[in-house]
Design a protein around this motif. Structure first.
Motif, PDB file in Angstrom:
ATOM      1  N   LEU A  59       0.784  -1.216   0.058  1.00 40.28           N
ATOM      2  CA  LEU A  59      -0.015   0.099   0.092  1.00 40.28           C
ATOM      3  C   LEU A  59       0.929   1.327  -0.029  1.00 40.28           C
ATOM      4  O   LEU A  59       0.670   2.303  -0.714  1.00 40.28           O
ATOM      5  N   PHE A  60       1.984   1.170   0.955  1.00 32.80           N
ATOM      6  CA  PHE A  60       2.707   2.508   0.847  1.00 32.80           C
ATOM      7  C   PHE A  60       3.648   2.682  -0.555  1.00 32.80           C
ATOM      8  O   PHE A  60       3.929   3.615  -0.826  1.00 32.80           O
ATOM      9  N   ALA A  61       3.684   1.543  -1.045  1.00 37.83           N
ATOM     10  CA  ALA A  61       4.720   1.571  -2.304  1.00 37.83           C
ATOM     11  C   ALA A  61       3.864   2.157  -3.406  1.00 37.83           C
ATOM     12  O   ALA A  61       4.122   2.906  -4.193  1.00 37.83           O
ATOM     13  N   ARG A  62       2.353   1.916  -3.576  1.00 35.16           N
ATOM     14  CA  ARG A  62       1.407   2.581  -4.372  1.00 35.16           C
ATOM     15  C   ARG A  62       1.041   3.924  -4.096  1.00 35.16           C
ATOM     16  O   ARG A  62       0.968   4.812  -5.098  1.00 35.16           O
ATOM     17  N   LEU A  63       1.342   4.445  -3.106  1.00 37.06           N
ATOM     18  CA  LEU A  63       0.931   5.749  -2.538  1.00 37.06           C
ATOM     19  C   LEU A  63       2.004   6.827  -2.817  1.00 37.06           C
ATOM     20  O   LEU A  63       1.705   8.275  -3.211  1.00 37.06           O
ATOM     21  N   ASN A  64       3.029   6.592  -2.910  1.00 35.09           N
ATOM     22  CA  ASN A  64       4.412   7.241  -3.289  1.00 35.09           C
ATOM     23  C   ASN A  64       4.528   8.322  -2.579  1.00 35.09           C
ATOM     24  O   ASN A  64       4.326   9.604  -3.034  1.00 35.09           O
ATOM     25  N   LEU A  65       4.526   8.290  -1.295  1.00 36.77           N
ATOM     26  CA  LEU A  65       4.807   9.279  -0.353  1.00 36.77           C
ATOM     27  C   LEU A  65       6.335  10.049  -0.377  1.00 36.77           C
ATOM     28  O   LEU A  65       6.376  11.082   0.433  1.00 36.77           O
ATOM     29  N   SER A  66       7.027   9.377  -1.162  1.00 41.71           N
ATOM     30  CA  SER A  66       8.582   9.989  -1.150  1.00 41.71           C
ATOM     31  C   SER A  66       8.755  11.361  -1.789  1.00 41.71           C
ATOM     32  O   SER A  66       9.713  11.819  -1.477  1.00 41.71           O
ATOM     33  N   SER A  67       7.904  11.694  -2.353  1.00 41.81           N
ATOM     34  CA  SER A  67       8.060  13.279  -2.977  1.00 41.81           C
ATOM     35  C   SER A  67       6.916  13.931  -2.813  1.00 41.81           C
ATOM     36  O   SER A  67       5.642  13.427  -2.771  1.00 41.81           O
ATOM     37  N   GLY A  68       7.017  15.198  -2.478  1.00 38.28           N
ATOM     38  CA  GLY A  68       5.816  15.952  -2.535  1.00 38.28           C
ATOM     39  C   GLY A  68       6.122  16.651  -0.865  1.00 38.28           C
ATOM     40  O   GLY A  68       6.937  16.455  -0.272  1.00 38.28           O
ATOM     41  N   LEU A  74       4.732  15.073   7.488  1.00 40.35           N
ATOM     42  CA  LEU A  74       4.405  13.712   8.305  1.00 40.35           C
ATOM     43  C   LEU A  74       5.227  13.667   9.417  1.00 40.35           C
ATOM     44  O   LEU A  74       4.644  13.537  10.694  1.00 40.35           O
ATOM     45  N   PRO A  75       6.401  13.785   9.355  1.00 38.64           N
ATOM     46  CA  PRO A  75       7.469  13.613  10.396  1.00 38.64           C
ATOM     47  C   PRO A  75       7.218  14.677  11.472  1.00 38.64           C
ATOM     48  O   PRO A  75       7.332  14.574  12.646  1.00 38.64           O
ATOM     49  N   VAL A  76       7.024  15.881  10.970  1.00 38.51           N
ATOM     50  CA  VAL A  76       6.938  17.085  11.588  1.00 38.51           C
ATOM     51  C   VAL A  76       5.516  16.966  12.566  1.00 38.51           C
ATOM     52  O   VAL A  76       5.489  17.091  13.797  1.00 38.51           O
ATOM     53  N   ALA A  77       4.479  16.527  11.635  1.00 35.17           N
ATOM     54  CA  ALA A  77       3.160  16.455  12.510  1.00 35.17           C
ATOM     55  C   ALA A  77       3.406  15.548  13.618  1.00 35.17           C
ATOM     56  O   ALA A  77       2.784  15.645  14.565  1.00 35.17           O
ATOM     57  N   SER A  78       3.907  14.384  13.281  1.00 31.26           N
ATOM     58  CA  SER A  78       3.876  13.241  14.326  1.00 31.26           C
ATOM     59  C   SER A  78       4.646  13.636  15.542  1.00 31.26           C
ATOM     60  O   SER A  78       4.345  13.314  16.762  1.00 31.26           O
ATOM     61  N   ALA A  79       5.595  14.514  15.405  1.00 26.24           N
ATOM     62  CA  ALA A  79       6.565  14.798  16.400  1.00 26.24           C
ATOM     63  C   ALA A  79       5.753  15.832  17.307  1.00 26.24           C
ATOM     64  O   ALA A  79       5.778  16.006  18.281  1.00 26.24           O
ATOM     65  N   LEU A  80       5.001  16.790  16.475  1.00 26.85           N
ATOM     66  CA  LEU A  80       4.103  17.580  17.336  1.00 26.85           C
ATOM     67  C   LEU A  80       3.144  16.870  17.909  1.00 26.85           C
ATOM     68  O   LEU A  80       2.926  17.287  19.216  1.00 26.85           O
ATOM     69  N   VAL A  81       2.371  16.066  17.519  1.00 24.41           N
ATOM     70  CA  VAL A  81       1.366  15.135  18.267  1.00 24.41           C
ATOM     71  C   VAL A  81       2.172  14.536  19.508  1.00 24.41           C
ATOM     72  O   VAL A  81       1.480  14.970  20.808  1.00 24.41           O
ATOM     73  N   ILE A  82       3.179  14.251  19.420  1.00 21.76           N
ATOM     74  CA  ILE A  82       4.012  13.651  20.626  1.00 21.76           C
ATOM     75  C   ILE A  82       4.339  14.520  21.608  1.00 21.76           C
ATOM     76  O   ILE A  82       4.081  14.279  22.909  1.00 21.76           O
TER      77      ILE A  82
END
Length: 98
Positions: A59-68, A74-82
């Motif tokens: 699923l993650f391979a099809r989403l192609n989250l590596s660009s954009g 996402l890393p900043v948002a998850s750190a902010l939530v924690i």
């Protein structure tokens, strides 16, 4: 995994043996049952999470989250939530400590 992380895990593990033995000595069979059930539950959760990640790889391979922008936010948002969760937990605990 980093060798330092493995070394830290090995250092902390013996420190848990003494409280575990004290619990077993005080509570007898119930303490031992508590330890076994906790360990079994923890193992089941870790195995389930690992299997979930293995099956979600496609699923993650099809989403192609590596660009954009998502790959940067996402890393900043998850750190902010924690950080916010930690702040809320600390704020709730402070009146009990002080």
């Amino acid at each position: 995994m980093d060798r330092r992380a493995l070394a830290a895990a090995r250092i902390r593990a013996p420190a848990r043996v003494v409280p575990t033995l004290i619990l077993v000595e005080k509570e007898g069979f119930c303490g031992l049952l508590l330890i076994v059930s906790f360990s079994t539950g923890l193992a089941a959760v870790l195995v389930g999470f690992g299997l979930l990640l293995v099956y979600a790889r496609g699923l993650f391979a099809r989403l192609n989250l590596s660009s954009g922008i998502a790959s940067r936010l996402l890393p900043v948002a998850s750190a902010l939530v924690i950080v916010i969760a930690g702040g809320v937990i600390t704020a709730q605990a402070l009146p009990q400590v002080l």
